[in-house]
Write a protein that holds these residues in place. Sequence first.
Motif, PDB file in Angstrom:
ATOM      1  N   ILE A   2     -49.722 -40.876-106.422  1.00 26.27           N
ATOM      2  CA  ILE A   2     -49.932 -39.630-105.281  1.00 26.27           C
ATOM      3  C   ILE A   2     -49.978 -40.460-103.986  1.00 26.27           C
ATOM      4  N   ASP A   3     -50.638 -41.822-103.730  1.00 23.96           N
ATOM      5  CA  ASP A   3     -50.676 -42.231-102.539  1.00 23.96           C
ATOM      6  C   ASP A   3     -49.191 -42.722-102.241  1.00 23.96           C
ATOM      7  N   ILE A   5     -46.598 -40.955-102.779  1.00 25.21           N
ATOM      8  CA  ILE A   5     -45.976 -39.659-102.060  1.00 25.21           C
ATOM      9  C   ILE A   5     -46.578 -39.374-100.839  1.00 25.21           C
ATOM     10  N   ALA A   6     -47.852 -39.523-100.781  1.00 27.86           N
ATOM     11  CA  ALA A   6     -48.667 -39.220 -99.465  1.00 27.86           C
ATOM     12  C   ALA A   6     -47.995 -39.810 -98.451  1.00 27.86           C
ATOM     13  N   ALA A  50     -49.516 -32.274 -95.142  1.00 33.21           N
ATOM     14  CA  ALA A  50     -49.253 -32.206 -96.332  1.00 33.21           C
ATOM     15  C   ALA A  50     -49.612 -33.487 -97.149  1.00 33.21           C
ATOM     16  N   GLY A  51     -49.091 -34.531 -96.328  1.00 30.34           N
ATOM     17  CA  GLY A  51     -49.574 -35.820 -96.604  1.00 30.34           C
ATOM     18  C   GLY A  51     -50.912 -36.164 -96.714  1.00 30.34           C
ATOM     19  N   ALA A  53     -53.344 -33.847 -96.903  1.00 29.71           N
ATOM     20  CA  ALA A  53     -54.117 -33.172 -97.907  1.00 29.71           C
ATOM     21  C   ALA A  53     -53.924 -33.621 -99.380  1.00 29.71           C
ATOM     22  N   LEU A  54     -52.630 -34.328 -99.477  1.00 34.41           N
ATOM     23  CA  LEU A  54     -52.321 -34.696-100.888  1.00 34.41           C
ATOM     24  C   LEU A  54     -53.104 -36.058-101.040  1.00 34.41           C
ATOM     25  N   HIS A  55     -53.348 -36.849 -99.996  1.00 32.79           N
ATOM     26  CA  HIS A  55     -54.084 -38.132-100.132  1.00 32.79           C
ATOM     27  C   HIS A  55     -55.469 -37.732-100.438  1.00 32.79           C
ATOM     28  N   GLY A  57     -56.985 -34.764-101.635  1.00 30.82           N
ATOM     29  CA  GLY A  57     -56.934 -34.117-102.687  1.00 30.82           C
ATOM     30  C   GLY A  57     -58.098 -33.254-103.062  1.00 30.82           C
ATOM     31  N   ILE A  62     -57.213 -29.350 -98.928  1.00 24.94           N
ATOM     32  CA  ILE A  62     -56.099 -28.560 -99.122  1.00 24.94           C
ATOM     33  C   ILE A  62     -55.893 -27.384 -98.485  1.00 24.94           C
TER      34      ILE A  62
END
Length: 101
Positions: A2-3, A5-6, A50-51, A53-55, A57, A62
């Motif tokens: 996930i990191d 992708i973020a 988005a990055g 929010a994904l980081h 989590g 979000i």
Amino acid sequence: MIDVIAGLLLLLGGVFAVLGSVGVLRLPDVLIRMHASTKIGTLACGLIIAGVALHFGEADVIVRGIAIIVFLILTAPIGAHMIGRAALRTGVPLWKPDQDK
């Protein structure tokens, strides 16, 4: 994973922000510059948010990120329309393709 992708979303958002700023500097007309700044700016901000929010989590981050992205998508076209309308009403000279020759 996930990191990674973020990080890619953040990097891609930064690249698009730089491309948008180059477009604002290099394009010849206020309407064309406005198009570059609003479209690319919205995409860059959306990718960066988005990055983030994904980081993090977390649910509240979000939800805030989604709210910000929706707000940007709803307000950027309206702001661009108002800027273009003001430019036309005030008589800003527009670019013609023949001017570069």
